[in-house]
Design a protein around this motif. Structure first.
Motif, PDB file in Angstrom:
ATOM      1  N   ILE A 211       0.859  -1.499   0.256  1.00 22.59           N
ATOM      2  CA  ILE A 211       0.152   0.263   0.269  1.00 22.59           C
ATOM      3  C   ILE A 211       0.992   1.335   0.052  1.00 22.59           C
ATOM      4  CG2 ILE A 211       0.011   0.062   2.470  1.00 22.59           C
ATOM      5  CD1 ILE A 211      -2.941   1.072  -0.325  1.00 22.59           C
ATOM      6  N   LEU A 212       1.885   1.047   0.358  1.00 21.02           N
ATOM      7  CA  LEU A 212       2.789   2.344   0.787  1.00 21.02           C
ATOM      8  C   LEU A 212       3.685   2.671  -1.074  1.00 21.02           C
ATOM      9  CD1 LEU A 212       4.784   4.630   1.995  1.00 21.02           C
ATOM     10  CD2 LEU A 212       6.224   3.011   2.264  1.00 21.02           C
ATOM     11  N   GLY A 213       3.737   1.283  -1.584  1.00 20.13           N
ATOM     12  CA  GLY A 213       4.230   1.808  -2.561  1.00 20.13           C
ATOM     13  C   GLY A 213       2.892   2.155  -3.949  1.00 20.13           C
ATOM     14  N   ARG A 214       1.926   1.699  -3.353  1.00 19.69           N
ATOM     15  CA  ARG A 214       0.698   1.791  -4.177  1.00 19.69           C
ATOM     16  C   ARG A 214       0.246   2.885  -4.370  1.00 19.69           C
ATOM     17  NH1 ARG A 214      -1.995   3.648  -7.407  1.00 19.69           N
ATOM     18  NH2 ARG A 214      -3.758   2.468  -8.452  1.00 19.69           N
TER      19      ARG A 214
ATOM     20  N   ILE B 295       9.621   4.463   9.147  1.00 15.74           N
ATOM     21  CA  ILE B 295       8.251   4.696   9.228  1.00 15.74           C
ATOM     22  C   ILE B 295       7.292   3.111   9.573  1.00 15.74           C
ATOM     23  CG2 ILE B 295       7.546   6.235   7.299  1.00 15.74           C
ATOM     24  CD1 ILE B 295       6.273   4.648   6.384  1.00 15.74           C
ATOM     25  N   SER B 296       6.016   3.967  10.182  1.00 11.89           N
ATOM     26  CA  SER B 296       5.657   2.476  11.105  1.00 11.89           C
ATOM     27  C   SER B 296       4.407   2.235  10.207  1.00 11.89           C
ATOM     28  CB  SER B 296       5.822   2.778  12.358  1.00 11.89           C
ATOM     29  OG  SER B 296       4.054   3.524  12.548  1.00 11.89           O
ATOM     30  N   TYR B 297       3.698   0.772  10.477  1.00 15.26           N
ATOM     31  CA  TYR B 297       2.658   0.883   8.988  1.00 15.26           C
ATOM     32  C   TYR B 297       1.897   1.434  10.581  1.00 15.26           C
ATOM     33  CZ  TYR B 297      -1.624  -1.588   8.079  1.00 15.26           C
ATOM     34  OH  TYR B 297      -2.349  -2.643   7.795  1.00 15.26           O
ATOM     35  N   ASP B 298       1.262   1.831  11.391  1.00 16.81           N
ATOM     36  CA  ASP B 298      -0.145   1.573  12.699  1.00 16.81           C
ATOM     37  C   ASP B 298       0.703   3.924  11.972  1.00 16.81           C
ATOM     38  OD1 ASP B 298      -0.408   0.056  13.434  1.00 16.81           O
ATOM     39  OD2 ASP B 298       0.555   0.585  15.879  1.00 16.81           O
ATOM     40  N   GLU B 299       1.759   4.869  12.096  1.00 15.51           N
ATOM     41  CA  GLU B 299       2.444   5.992  12.132  1.00 15.51           C
ATOM     42  C   GLU B 299       1.188   6.235  10.648  1.00 15.51           C
ATOM     43  OE1 GLU B 299       5.865   8.575  10.786  1.00 15.51           O
ATOM     44  OE2 GLU B 299       5.928   6.239  11.315  1.00 15.51           O
ATOM     45  N   PHE B 300       1.623   5.095   9.258  1.00 14.55           N
ATOM     46  CA  PHE B 300       1.178   5.371   8.528  1.00 14.55           C
ATOM     47  C   PHE B 300      -0.293   4.991   7.973  1.00 14.55           C
ATOM     48  CE2 PHE B 300       0.694   3.766   3.415  1.00 14.55           C
ATOM     49  CZ  PHE B 300       0.531   4.803   2.840  1.00 14.55           C
ATOM     50  N   ILE B 301      -0.841   4.430   8.832  1.00 16.39           N
ATOM     51  CA  ILE B 301      -2.399   3.911   8.839  1.00 16.39           C
ATOM     52  C   ILE B 301      -2.850   5.130   9.593  1.00 16.39           C
ATOM     53  CG2 ILE B 301      -4.705   2.801   9.606  1.00 16.39           C
ATOM     54  CD1 ILE B 301      -2.653   1.617   6.893  1.00 16.39           C
ATOM     55  N   ASP B 302      -2.523   5.592  10.781  1.00 18.96           N
ATOM     56  CA  ASP B 302      -2.860   6.884  11.893  1.00 18.96           C
ATOM     57  C   ASP B 302      -2.559   8.083  10.802  1.00 18.96           C
ATOM     58  OD1 ASP B 302      -3.642   4.830  13.342  1.00 18.96           O
ATOM     59  OD2 ASP B 302      -2.428   5.191  14.747  1.00 18.96           O
TER      60      ASP B 302
ATOM     61  N   GLU C 186      -1.948  13.016  -2.046  1.00 23.54           N
ATOM     62  CA  GLU C 186      -2.102  12.967  -1.158  1.00 23.54           C
ATOM     63  C   GLU C 186      -4.310  12.652  -0.767  1.00 23.54           C
ATOM     64  OE1 GLU C 186      -2.593  16.805   0.048  1.00 23.54           O
ATOM     65  OE2 GLU C 186       0.167  17.258   0.045  1.00 23.54           O
ATOM     66  N   THR C 187      -4.601  12.612  -1.905  1.00 24.29           N
ATOM     67  CA  THR C 187      -6.233  12.029  -2.144  1.00 24.29           C
ATOM     68  C   THR C 187      -6.668  10.926  -1.823  1.00 24.29           C
ATOM     69  OG1 THR C 187      -7.007  13.843  -4.194  1.00 24.29           O
ATOM     70  CG2 THR C 187      -8.498  11.944  -3.616  1.00 24.29           C
ATOM     71  N   PHE C 188      -5.560   9.371  -2.912  1.00 20.32           N
ATOM     72  CA  PHE C 188      -5.197   8.374  -2.723  1.00 20.32           C
ATOM     73  C   PHE C 188      -4.849   7.597  -1.348  1.00 20.32           C
ATOM     74  CE2 PHE C 188      -3.424   4.089  -2.566  1.00 20.32           C
ATOM     75  CZ  PHE C 188      -3.706   3.572  -4.225  1.00 20.32           C
ATOM     76  N   VAL C 189      -4.023   8.139  -0.783  1.00 21.32           N
ATOM     77  CA  VAL C 189      -3.810   8.701   0.727  1.00 21.32           C
ATOM     78  C   VAL C 189      -5.354   8.333   1.773  1.00 21.32           C
ATOM     79  CG1 VAL C 189      -1.184   7.901   0.551  1.00 21.32           C
ATOM     80  CG2 VAL C 189      -2.558  10.333   1.561  1.00 21.32           C
TER      81      VAL C 189
END
Length: 342
Positions: A78-81, A258-265, A287-290
């Protein structure tokens, strides 16, 4: 038999020649335009032919590639996407075919892995210069065809090959995303139920076992792995320890973590941090995508609830995260107790 139209073939030779022409920036810019026009004319099979030809030409290859690293099922996809939405980024999602083309021994997944002498762990000594030049050109070709100059690649098994990669790409930079090992193990367990997560004929798992047995701190752990969850947790440990050990030897400006939780939150804030590290400006598409897509798809596990078996398999880093630690690759994380294989 596959035959290209005369005009398309002529265009191809104009793009991929002359062999004797010295490379310069003006030629590079002109080449990008020609490749893009050619791409609209030819089918995928022809693109494969041109990619193969291009890899043999005397071009310098990609510069400053970025590699997303982190154990599989940690949010690397999901980060790469998300990054792929950027107007300047060419994103390669697990481009195994490119790796196999230059280094067949990187195959640990397919039925051909045994015949290719597939290896999990690769070092500087495995980085044959001629093969490395081919791979650099293959990566550069992808940016030319996409007309997006910044290359970001993601292939989780690269966690075990970082010194090898650094030898091939001396100016490479790294984006590390990490996640609670218990959640990763659960996700690997689910993925293994759907397909060959551990490779055709469990080839990848056998190589993980061999790798674990080369270190006195992990040599007895494979025997504890009676389920795919256990195997996933051991893979997380081996993978994460390899990454952390490597990153601790790099200057701080060579990687971002970065952490997964950081990215999700905080998806927008986190992706902005990564984009800044990649040297590209913000992009509203990203920005729209995330904002629309990035979200937790499974329940969050409490890292404090760790069984004795999980603690043994997960090692010091799992305990570090359970105690609220963050920033895995900083020197003080895990109290420095990282056991790696040189």
């Amino acid at each position: 038999m596959f035959v290209l139209g005369t005009s398309v073939m002529a265009d191809a030779f104009r793009v991929l020649s002359p062999l004797g022409t010295a490379y310069d920036n003006r030629y590079s810019q002109n080449l990008q335009g020609r490749c893009m026009a050619l791409r609209r004319k030819i089918p995928e099979r022809a693109t494969k032919i041109f990619r193969n030809v291009f890899s043999r030409l005397p071009f310098p290859g990609i510069s400053r590639p970025l590699f997303i690293i982190g154990c599989g099922r940690s949010g690397t996809t999901i980060l790469g996407r998300s990054l792929s939405e950027h107007r300047k980024i060419t994103y390669l999602n697990e481009p195994r075919h490119l790796w196999f083309s230059a280094f067949p021994e990187t195959d640990i997944w397919t039925a051909k892995a045994h015949a290719r002498n597939g290896k999990l762990f690769l070092t500087e000594a495995d980085a044959d210069p001629q093969k490395g030049e081919k791979l650099r050109r293959l990566f550069w070709f992808e940016t030319i065809m996409n007309r997006k100059p910044v290359l970001i690649e993601k292939l989780p098994i690269n966690n075990f090959r970082l010194h090898f990669i650094r030898q091939i790409f001396p100016d490479a930079h790294f984006i590390h995303i990490y996640r609670n090992g218990l959640e990763v193990a659960r996700s690997i367990e689910k993925a293994s139920e759907k397909g060959d997560w551990f490779g055709s004929g469990s080839y990848k798992w056998k190589k993980l076992v061999e790798h674990a047995r080369e270190n006195e701190n992990t040599q007895n752990l494979p025997e504890l792995c009676t389920t795919c969850y256990d195997k996933g947790l051991l893979e997380w440990r081996l993978s994460t320890e390899a990454v952390v050990g490597f990153l601790r030897g790099l200057p701080n400006n060579a990687f971002v973590e970065i952490s997964y939780d950081e990215f999700i939150d905080h998806p927008v804030k986190t992706i902005s941090k990564v984009l800044a590290f990649a040297g590209v400006g913000p992009d509203p598409n990203v920005e729209t995508f995330v904002s629309d897509i990035v979200a937790r798809k499974s329940s969050k596990l409490n890292p404090n609830r760790i069984s004795e078996k999980e603690r043994i398999l997960g090692g010091d880093l799992l305990a570090w995260l359970a105690d609220g630690g963050s920033g895995l690759s900083h020197e003080k994380s895990g109290q420095g107790k990282i056991h790696t294989i040189d």
